[in-house]
Scaffold this motif. Sequence first.
Motif, PDB file in Angstrom:
ATOM      1  N   GLY A  61      16.137  20.009 -49.192  1.00  0.00           N
ATOM      2  CA  GLY A  61      14.970  19.882 -50.053  1.00  0.00           C
ATOM      3  C   GLY A  61      15.383  19.718 -51.507  1.00  0.00           C
ATOM      4  O   GLY A  61      16.405  20.243 -51.943  1.00  0.00           O
ATOM      5  N   SER A  82      15.051  23.027 -53.817  1.00  0.00           N
ATOM      6  CA  SER A  82      14.518  24.201 -53.132  1.00  0.00           C
ATOM      7  C   SER A  82      15.444  25.379 -53.438  1.00  0.00           C
ATOM      8  O   SER A  82      16.532  25.207 -53.987  1.00  0.00           O
ATOM      9  CB  SER A  82      14.448  23.957 -51.624  1.00  0.00           C
ATOM     10  N   TRP A  83      15.035  26.563 -53.072  1.00  0.00           N
ATOM     11  CA  TRP A  83      15.869  27.730 -53.358  1.00  0.00           C
ATOM     12  C   TRP A  83      17.194  27.633 -52.624  1.00  0.00           C
ATOM     13  O   TRP A  83      18.227  28.042 -53.139  1.00  0.00           O
ATOM     14  CB  TRP A  83      15.131  29.023 -53.024  1.00  0.00           C
ATOM     15  N   SER A 137      18.848  24.777 -51.727  1.00  0.00           N
ATOM     16  CA  SER A 137      19.718  23.789 -52.366  1.00  0.00           C
ATOM     17  C   SER A 137      20.264  24.304 -53.690  1.00  0.00           C
ATOM     18  O   SER A 137      21.410  24.037 -54.042  1.00  0.00           O
ATOM     19  CB  SER A 137      18.988  22.457 -52.555  1.00  0.00           C
TER      20      SER A 137
END
Length: 67
Positions: free
Chosen positions: A35, A38-39, A41
């Motif tokens: 993503g 995202s958290w 990544s």
Amino acid sequence: MKWFDNTSLTLVIIGAVNWLLIGIFRFDLVAFLFGNMSWLSRIIYTIVGLCGLYLISLFGRIGSMSE
């Protein structure tokens, strides 16, 4: 400590391949898999960056081994 060096080196190589993909194809593999920002990544980017900073110490260790 050798296992940590090898793990760090592997992660930094994966990060370098990701930057190669971004530079040539505009394709971010980490964002594709986990993503866009995202958290998960962001954690991966942080771990790869920290491993890169850790591997700076490798220069000093290589120099001391050759002497």
